[in-house]
Design a protein around this motif. Structure first.
Motif, PDB file in Angstrom:
ATOM      1  N   ASN A  51       0.816  -1.215   0.000  1.00 54.74           N
ATOM      2  CA  ASN A  51       0.000   0.000   0.000  1.00 54.74           C
ATOM      3  C   ASN A  51       0.850   1.266   0.000  1.00 54.74           C
ATOM      4  N   VAL A  52       2.054   1.211   0.550  1.00 56.71           N
ATOM      5  CA  VAL A  52       2.959   2.359   0.451  1.00 56.71           C
ATOM      6  C   VAL A  52       3.395   2.539  -1.000  1.00 56.71           C
ATOM      7  N   VAL A  53       3.719   1.442  -1.667  1.00 51.79           N
ATOM      8  CA  VAL A  53       4.110   1.518  -3.083  1.00 51.79           C
ATOM      9  C   VAL A  53       2.938   2.048  -3.902  1.00 51.79           C
ATOM     10  N   ILE A  54       1.736   1.552  -3.623  1.00 53.33           N
ATOM     11  CA  ILE A  54       0.536   2.036  -4.332  1.00 53.33           C
ATOM     12  C   ILE A  54       0.343   3.527  -4.057  1.00 53.33           C
ATOM     13  N   SER A  55       0.537   3.951  -2.820  1.00 51.85           N
ATOM     14  CA  SER A  55       0.381   5.369  -2.472  1.00 51.85           C
ATOM     15  C   SER A  55       1.383   6.235  -3.223  1.00 51.85           C
ATOM     16  N   LEU A  56       2.624   5.793  -3.263  1.00 50.93           N
ATOM     17  CA  LEU A  56       3.652   6.548  -3.999  1.00 50.93           C
ATOM     18  C   LEU A  56       3.325   6.609  -5.490  1.00 50.93           C
ATOM     19  N   ALA A  57       2.894   5.486  -6.040  1.00 51.48           N
ATOM     20  CA  ALA A  57       2.508   5.465  -7.462  1.00 51.48           C
ATOM     21  C   ALA A  57       1.319   6.390  -7.701  1.00 51.48           C
ATOM     22  N   ALA A  58       0.346   6.377  -6.787  1.00 50.69           N
ATOM     23  CA  ALA A  58      -0.834   7.238  -6.924  1.00 50.69           C
ATOM     24  C   ALA A  58      -0.443   8.709  -6.852  1.00 50.69           C
ATOM     25  N   ALA A  89      -8.507   2.394  -5.680  1.00 51.50           N
ATOM     26  CA  ALA A  89      -9.369   1.225  -5.478  1.00 51.50           C
ATOM     27  C   ALA A  89      -8.553   0.022  -5.005  1.00 51.50           C
ATOM     28  N   ALA A  90      -7.377  -0.170  -5.588  1.00 49.71           N
ATOM     29  CA  ALA A  90      -6.512  -1.279  -5.163  1.00 49.71           C
ATOM     30  C   ALA A  90      -6.082  -1.097  -3.717  1.00 49.71           C
TER      31      ALA A  90
END
Length: 185
Positions: A51-58, A89-90
């Protein structure tokens, strides 16, 4: 692409927001039966980092989408904003899955840090995330339910600008929450 929801965007925003936020609150409240979910311990273990990686990507896709629309590159803007929404969403799906199975993570640091740093950061992060859900859904529904030239006559821009700022702050604070829970303490 034009969808038949064009005259019902506020209604669909309310319905979809209630479903998304209801799922989050049900997970946090322990109301999702764990028997309905497969328990994948290897996935559960890596979800905070994922979720940190997803947050950074977002954060990256939101900023890129914002920059694209400032250059009037509508196609690129749309692609980045759809990617941002899919990342959001992910993030929510992974969060709901993990919290449903193992519950919220307890803060392991000193009580003073928990009370004066962790809880305020977490509270603002959660509040902004809750506010972002309907803003993002509303903006997205306006965009997909109208031809491009008609979007300029809607509140897409004004609501989108607010959503982007709050979204960026929320994702950033989420990374701070992760750091406090899993790195610092």
């Amino acid at each position: 692409m034009q969808l038949p929801i064009r005259d019902q965007v506020p209604l669909w925003t309310a319905v979809l927001s209630a479903l998304a936020l209801g799922a989050v609150f049900a997970a946090v409240g322990g109301m999702i039966p764990t028997s309905l979910l497969p328990r994948l311990d290897a996935l559960i273990t890596v979800i905070p980092e994922l979720n940190v990686v997803i947050s950074l990507a977002a954060i990256g896709t939101i900023v890129a989408g914002w920059r694209a629309i400032r250059r009037n590159d509508i196609t690129t803007h749309r692609n980045y904003m759809v990617a941002s929404t899919m990342l959001f969403a992910a993030f929510l799906a992974f969060y709901i899955y993990r919290v449903s199975l193992v519950g919220p993570t307890d803060f392991g640091g000193p009580a003073a840090i928990e009370q004066f740093v962790y809880f305020p950061v977490l509270a603002v992060h959660i509040l902004l995330a809750i506010i972002c859900v309907p803003l993002v859904i509303y903006t997205l529904l306006l965009a997909v339910s109208r031809p491009v030239e008609e979007i300029y006559r809607t509140r897409h821009r004004s609501v989108g600008q607010l959503a982007v700022v709050l979204w960026l702050i929320s994702f950033s604070l989420g990374i701070v929450v992760y750091a406090l829970l899993y790195v610092v303490y």
